[in-house]
Design an enzyme around this catalytic site. Structure first.
Site, PDB file in Angstrom:
ATOM      1  N   LYS A  95       0.843  -1.187   0.000  1.00 35.03           N
ATOM      2  CA  LYS A  95       0.000   0.000   0.000  1.00 35.03           C
ATOM      3  C   LYS A  95       0.885   1.246   0.000  1.00 35.03           C
ATOM      4  O   LYS A  95       2.062   1.168   0.284  1.00 35.03           O
ATOM      5  CB  LYS A  95      -0.906   0.008   1.238  1.00 35.03           C
ATOM      6  CG  LYS A  95      -1.990  -1.064   1.174  1.00 35.03           C
ATOM      7  CD  LYS A  95      -2.978  -0.982   2.333  1.00 35.03           C
ATOM      8  CE  LYS A  95      -3.488   0.387   2.627  1.00 35.03           C
ATOM      9  NZ  LYS A  95      -4.081   1.077   1.448  1.00 35.03           N
ATOM     10  N   GLY A  98      -0.823   6.009  -3.026  1.00 31.08           N
ATOM     11  CA  GLY A  98      -1.380   7.355  -2.858  1.00 31.08           C
ATOM     12  C   GLY A  98      -0.698   8.148  -1.761  1.00 31.08           C
ATOM     13  O   GLY A  98      -1.110   9.267  -1.450  1.00 31.08           O
ATOM     14  N   GLU A 104      -2.911   4.992   7.112  1.00 30.78           N
ATOM     15  CA  GLU A 104      -3.627   3.750   6.775  1.00 30.78           C
ATOM     16  C   GLU A 104      -3.191   2.623   7.706  1.00 30.78           C
ATOM     17  O   GLU A 104      -4.008   1.832   8.178  1.00 30.78           O
ATOM     18  CB  GLU A 104      -3.366   3.382   5.315  1.00 30.78           C
ATOM     19  CG  GLU A 104      -4.006   4.376   4.349  1.00 30.78           C
ATOM     20  CD  GLU A 104      -3.626   4.158   2.891  1.00 30.78           C
ATOM     21  OE1 GLU A 104      -4.356   4.650   2.028  1.00 30.78           O
ATOM     22  OE2 GLU A 104      -2.610   3.505   2.613  1.00 30.78           O
TER      23      GLU A 104
HETATM   24  C1  5RP Z   1      -3.015   4.928  -0.767  1.00 26.59           C
HETATM   25  C2  5RP Z   1      -3.191   3.468  -0.927  1.00 26.59           C
HETATM   26  C3  5RP Z   1      -4.252   2.997  -1.863  1.00 26.59           C
HETATM   27  O1  5RP Z   1      -5.088   2.132  -1.189  1.00 26.59           O
HETATM   28  C4  5RP Z   1      -3.601   2.300  -3.018  1.00 26.59           C
HETATM   29  O2  5RP Z   1      -2.636   3.159  -3.612  1.00 26.59           O
HETATM   30  C5  5RP Z   1      -4.618   1.852  -4.058  1.00 26.59           C
HETATM   31  O3  5RP Z   1      -5.137   2.969  -4.693  1.00 26.59           O
HETATM   32  P1  5RP Z   1      -6.232   2.840  -5.854  1.00 26.59           P
HETATM   33  O4  5RP Z   1      -7.488   2.363  -5.199  1.00 26.59           O
HETATM   34  O5  5RP Z   1      -6.339   4.237  -6.389  1.00 26.59           O
HETATM   35  O6  5RP Z   1      -5.703   1.875  -6.880  1.00 26.59           O
HETATM   36  O7  5RP Z   1      -2.523   2.668  -0.341  1.00 26.59           O
HETATM   37  O8  5RP Z   1      -1.928   5.234   0.056  1.00 26.59           O
END
Ligand code: 5RP
Length: 215
Positions: A95, A98, A104
Site C-alpha cells: 500500500k 497514494g 492507513e
Molecule cells: C493509498 C493506498 C491505496 O489504497 C492504493 O494506492 C490503491 O489505490 P487505488 O485504489 O487508487 O488503486 O494505499 O496510500
C-alpha cells in the site's frame, strides 16, 4: 468504464454491505475508496461517522456530509475499508501508492476488521511488482536509500510529494518480497523510516476482489 474501474466499484459496493448502522467506519484512501465513500454517502444518516486516513479522503467525506472523527476520540474501530496496490494469496498487501500509508497502517492496526477492496489486476503471487512505498523523515532520505539499496532494492525519491505528515516517500523498485513480514520488520528498523508500505504483520482480514472474488 474500464474493467479495472468496474472491479473497483464492484468491490467497494460489496464492502458497503458490511457497514453496520450506528458505527464509526475507518476509511482508506485512493480511487477504489472513492467509490466506497460515494456509497457511504447514501448511508450517512445510518452511521456515526468516519475516521479518515488522509486529507484527500477527509475532503471527500466532508464533501458528502459524512462527519469525520478523530481516532483519539473514538474507541476501537469495528471496520476499516481500504484499497491496495498489490495483494498476495495470504491477504498481505503493498500500500502507499497514494502516499497515505502511515495513517492507513495506524487505522488498520486500530481496527477489529480490515476489509481490503481491489480490482482483479492487483492480485499477485509474490508482492513486489508494484514499487514499494516507504515514508521517511526528510533528513534521513539518503541514509534510508542506501540501506534499501544494500537490501537489494532500487529506491527512487517521489520528488515533489510531501505526505500529510510532512515526510517524503521513497519507492523501492525491482524487489520481490516472498517473506513480506520479515521484510516489513527489517525495513521498519532502519533509522528514519516512518512506515513501510508492506502490510504483512497486520494483513487484511478479508479481500474483496471485483464483483465476486474474495480471499
Ligand atoms: C493509498 C493506498 C491505496 O489504497 C492504493 O494506492 C490503491 O489505490 P487505488 O485504489 O487508487 O488503486 O494505499 O496510500
Amino acid at each position: 468504464m474500464s474493467a479495472a474501474e468496474d472491479g473497483k466499484r464492484a468491490a467497494a459496493e460489496r464492502a458497503l454491505a458490511q457497514v453496520e448502522d450506528g458505527t464509526v467506519v475507518g476509511v482508506g484512501t485512493g480511487s477504489t475508496v472513492r467509490y466506497f465513500i460515494e456509497g457511504l454517502a447514501r448511508r450517512r444518516d445510518d452511521i456515526q461517522g468516519a475516521v479518515s486516513s488522509s486529507q484527500a479522503s477527509t475532503e471527500l467525506l466532508e464533501h458528502h456530509g459524512i462527519p469525520v472523527l478523530d481516532l483519539n476520540a473514538v474507541g476501537p474501530i469495528g471496520l476499516y475499508v481500504d484499497g491496495a496496490d498489490e495483494c498476495d494469496g495470504q491477504r498481505r498487501l503493498i500500500k502507499g501508492g497514494g502516499g497515505a500509508l502511515t495513517r492507513e497502517k495506524i487505522i488498520a492496526a486500530a481496527a477489529e476488521r480490515f476489509v481490503c477492496i481491489i480490482d482483479p489486476g492487483k492480485r499477485v503471487d509474490v508482492l513486489g511488482r508494484f514499487p514499494l512505498p516507504v515514508e521517511v523523515i526528510p533528513m534521513a532520505r539518503s541514509h534510508v536509500g542506501r540501506q534499501l539499496l544494500a537490501m537489494g532494492g532500487q529506491p527512487v525519491w517521489r520528488q515533489g510529494v510531501v505526505t500529510d505528515n510532512g515526510n517524503w516517500i521513497l519507492d523501492v523498485h525491482n524487489c520481490r518480497f516472498p517473506d513480506p513480514a520479515d521484510s516489513e520488520t527489517k525495513i521498519n528498523q532502519i533509522a528514519g523510516v516512518v512506515t513501510v508500505g508492506l502490510f504483512a504483520l497486520r494483513p487484511a482480514d478479508q479481500v474483496l476482489i471485483g464483483a465476486d472474488g474474495s480471499l
